[in-house]
Design an enzyme around this catalytic site. Sequence first.
Site, PDB file in Angstrom:
ATOM      1  N   CYS A 121       0.830  -1.213   0.000  1.00  0.00           N
ATOM      2  CA  CYS A 121       0.000   0.000   0.000  1.00  0.00           C
ATOM      3  C   CYS A 121       0.860   1.258   0.000  1.00  0.00           C
ATOM      4  O   CYS A 121       0.607   2.193  -0.742  1.00  0.00           O
ATOM      5  CB  CYS A 121      -0.906   0.039   1.220  1.00  0.00           C
ATOM      6  SG  CYS A 121      -2.158  -1.245   1.271  1.00  0.00           S
ATOM      7  N   HIS A 122       1.875   1.250   0.871  1.00  0.00           N
ATOM      8  CA  HIS A 122       2.623   2.486   1.118  1.00  0.00           C
ATOM      9  C   HIS A 122       3.812   2.674   0.181  1.00  0.00           C
ATOM     10  O   HIS A 122       4.393   3.749   0.156  1.00  0.00           O
ATOM     11  CB  HIS A 122       3.119   2.520   2.565  1.00  0.00           C
ATOM     12  CG  HIS A 122       2.028   2.543   3.583  1.00  0.00           C
ATOM     13  ND1 HIS A 122       1.231   3.641   3.782  1.00  0.00           N
ATOM     14  CD2 HIS A 122       1.586   1.607   4.458  1.00  0.00           C
ATOM     15  CE1 HIS A 122       0.343   3.379   4.743  1.00  0.00           C
ATOM     16  NE2 HIS A 122       0.538   2.155   5.163  1.00  0.00           N
ATOM     17  N   CYS A 145       9.479   6.073  34.466  1.00  0.00           N
ATOM     18  CA  CYS A 145       9.503   7.270  35.306  1.00  0.00           C
ATOM     19  C   CYS A 145       8.400   7.181  36.372  1.00  0.00           C
ATOM     20  O   CYS A 145       8.610   7.555  37.522  1.00  0.00           O
ATOM     21  CB  CYS A 145       9.284   8.510  34.462  1.00  0.00           C
ATOM     22  SG  CYS A 145      10.646   9.698  34.492  1.00  0.00           S
ATOM     23  N   CYS A 168       5.623  15.110  36.806  1.00  0.00           N
ATOM     24  CA  CYS A 168       6.689  15.151  35.792  1.00  0.00           C
ATOM     25  C   CYS A 168       7.377  16.512  35.826  1.00  0.00           C
ATOM     26  O   CYS A 168       8.601  16.609  35.757  1.00  0.00           O
ATOM     27  CB  CYS A 168       6.117  14.934  34.397  1.00  0.00           C
ATOM     28  SG  CYS A 168       4.981  13.573  34.234  1.00  0.00           S
TER      29      CYS A 168
END
Lengths: 217, 105
Positions: free
Chosen positions: A35-36, A178, A133
């Site tokens: 397809c690509h 994390c 974070c």
Amino acid sequence: MQDDDTSNPGMLFVLDGEALWTKKTGVADKACADCHGDARSSMKGIAARYPAFDKALARPVALDQRINLCRTNHQQATPLPHESRDLLALSAFVAHQSRGTPISVGEDPQVKPFIDRGRALFTQRQGQLNLACTNCHDDNFDKRLAGAPITQGQPTGYPLYRLEWQTLGSLERRLRSCMTGVRAQAYDYGSPELVALELYLMSRAHGLPMETPAVRP
Amino acid sequence: MAALINVPAKARRGDIIEIRTLTSHIMETGFRHTVDGKLVPRDIITTFACRYNGTEVFRADLFPAIAANPYLSFFTVAKESGKLDFEWVGDNGYSSTASASIIVE
């Protein structure tokens, strides 16, 4: 190490991904290339705008989720497990085509509410250490945590080869480790929260060049 | 398995050339346990060899302390044009080969 393609261990995965790109799979017996076409042109700059909004699901999807959606919808194959070698190899191969392209996430107005959700999660304190974070990656990015430098959390090189992992890993794996670090219950792979965080981080890195596959300690 | 080899394409006779190799391997030490306490069996590359037109110029033994995806760099003298063959041999019958060519003027 990162800039020399013959000593960057992430390039081993890119080579694997290149082989998978042309390998036929699933009930539809189609390869990505059917397809690509040639990824060098068709996938150039694609990773720089992921996570991107998916109309059918009405929410943003990350690059590895997009690969799995392609597998289930178009190749009629089973989705690859999170952090599996094949999935990392394919997303590394696709993202590698965008090396040097400036990140353009955040330009689509449809993802705006999800970026806001990501920002809220980024500033939300969590875990037994009760840290958000932002407490490390905005307030203290110029300092060190034990021996390791604290980063600004620019997700420019994912999936990246982390020496500590001794393998390639996705941004979701990095985010989850994390979260475990602040003694919080990490969100599941592919959860909307992790995609929102990814989206927020990518929108913060708007304009920075992609460097997949990066190498980090 | 995938391997990345860096050999200069051209060299002058008598030049010392650097050869860099990187191969894909998990290098499981055999000392780790799974969450339910089972020992993960050892799976490492045990030897590496490089042959220059059939003559061995470099050999290495690898051990459990060596990280995944071993990177080896070494030097040899460019004598004649030809082929460099690389071979990695490991546990569970693992074997992988690669080659590169060099032109010596």
